[in-house]
Design an enzyme around this catalytic site. Structure first.
Site, PDB file in Angstrom:
ATOM      1  N   GLY A 148    -200.693 -30.048  -7.279  1.00 25.98           N
ATOM      2  CA  GLY A 148    -200.009 -30.383  -8.514  1.00 25.98           C
ATOM      3  C   GLY A 148    -198.577 -29.886  -8.431  1.00 25.98           C
ATOM      4  N   CYS A 149    -197.644 -30.599  -9.055  1.00 25.99           N
ATOM      5  CA  CYS A 149    -196.230 -30.199  -8.949  1.00 25.99           C
ATOM      6  C   CYS A 149    -195.981 -28.859  -9.628  1.00 25.99           C
ATOM      7  CB  CYS A 149    -195.317 -31.282  -9.521  1.00 25.99           C
ATOM      8  SG  CYS A 149    -195.733 -31.832 -11.185  1.00 25.99           S
ATOM      9  N   ASN A 150    -196.610 -28.613 -10.781  1.00 22.30           N
ATOM     10  CA  ASN A 150    -196.468 -27.319 -11.436  1.00 22.30           C
ATOM     11  C   ASN A 150    -197.081 -26.213 -10.584  1.00 22.30           C
ATOM     12  OD1 ASN A 150    -195.330 -28.648 -13.607  1.00 22.30           O
ATOM     13  ND2 ASN A 150    -197.152 -28.563 -14.877  1.00 22.30           N
TER      14      ASN A 150
END
Length: 342
Positions: A148-150
């Site tokens: 996930g980017c976060n």
């Protein structure tokens, strides 16, 4: 040697970002592009900024002949990837950009994503795709699960500090700001310009954000014990970028030294001089991560800030970096584009 690849889900933001990056790649050729609702259209009609490229027409997945294709990027919605990847040729290398294979435990996947895992037979094959920390495993993998980017942003800020045992594991707080493209391209009322511009808001407050599953998995594995961080994401009126601000207990100077050492040979991670802090402006459109560490006014506390582009280093750039390793290519190929500024 030129490697042929396919991109499934090419009509989304991450699919378009993959096309943009691969267009400059010296050893990869796009052989097929799929899009369900936009099948039959030219990519230029879906994304006019790619009009200058000679690209195959968008087709449905079952129309693709995978003969001669070396690797497939799956930029599909969550849950869809499990169903699609299960049916792909077993000889095909795959980089999945969805959440479907990120969590090693199918029960954890069901907990965070609200549906049962439908491809538990191939889940054990999946290697977590945070390139800088799983490089050897990725190079020999058939299936890589993009982060996930976060989750990627927070891990770049904290993994070296947890590994070096420099912070209090029971006192980690992370505030994160993410650009609107992180929510995907589908129409949503809260993402309309009038609803989003000139303001910001926290969301998934209280520990419900799905990327917490990745933090729990990765930080606990490093520490050898359960680690749960306090995490609040915020939606910002910007197109691209993530800024993660982490509040930790420990010696700030020791943290900075450990961070510099950990990332000394990483081509895409820049640790700023002590006391300097990064900006999403300075990584926009690139595969770079900038990390800054400063001491807090309260003795024994520090602030660690990481910035990256959610569509590039947080997703499609990371996917291409992993694909390079899987295909035996230079890891940086197609990815040394300078950030776009201003």
């Amino acid at each position: 040697m030129t490697h042929k690849i396919a991109i499934l889900g090419a009509s989304g933001y991450t699919g378009a970002e993959l096309v943009r990056l691969i267009a400059t790649h010296p050893s990869i050729e796009i052989a097929a592009l799929s899009a369900d609702r936009k099948a039959g259209m030219d990519m230029a009609d879906v994304f006019p900024h790619l009009r200058h490229l000679s690209l195959p027409k968008l087709v449905k997945i079952d129309e693709i002949d995978f003969t001669g294709i070396d690797l497939c990027f799956c930029a599909l919605p969550h849950k869809t990837s499990q169903e699609v990847i299960s049916k792909l040729p077993k000889t095909l290398k795959i980089v999945d950009l969805s959440a479907d294979f990120r969590l090693r435990d199918p029960e954890a996947y069901a907990q965070w994503y609200g549906n049962e895992h439908s491809a538990t037979d191939i889940q054990p094959e999946a290697v977590y795709g945070l390139t800088e920390f799983y490089r050897a495993e990725i190079a020999s993998a058939r299936l890589v699960a993009g982060t996930g980017c976060n989750a990627a942003t927070g891990q770049f800020a904290l993994r070296p500090l947890i590994e070096a045992k420099l912070i209090d594991l029971d006192n980690i707080i992370m505030d994160l700001i993410c650009g609107v493209s992180g929510a995907g391209r589908s129409l949503k009322e809260n993402l309309l310009h009038a609803e989003l511009s000139e303001g910001t808001n926290g969301y998934a407050v209280g520990g419900t954000h799905r990327h917490l599953g990745e933090f729990d998995q990765e930080f606990s594995a490093i520490a050898g014990r359960d680690v749960k961080i306090q995490f609040t994401p915020h939606l910002a009126p910007m197109n691209r970028g993530i800024l993660a601000t982490c509040y930790v207990k420990g010696d700030a100077n020791a943290m900075h030294s450990a961070m510099v050492k950990a990332y000394a040979n990483e081509p895409f991670v820049e640790v700023l001089p002590f006391g300097q802090t990064p900006s999403t402006h300075h990584v926009r459109g690139s595969n770079f991560v900038h990390i800054g560490i400063t001491a807090d006014r309260i003795e024994g506390r520090a602030i660690v800030i990481a910035a990256l582009d959610n569509l590039t280093k947080g997703s499609s750039g990371q996917a291409l970096q992993n694909a390079n390793l899987m295909l035996g290519l230079d890891e940086t190929a197609g990815l040394m584009l300078a950030p776009v500024f201003p």
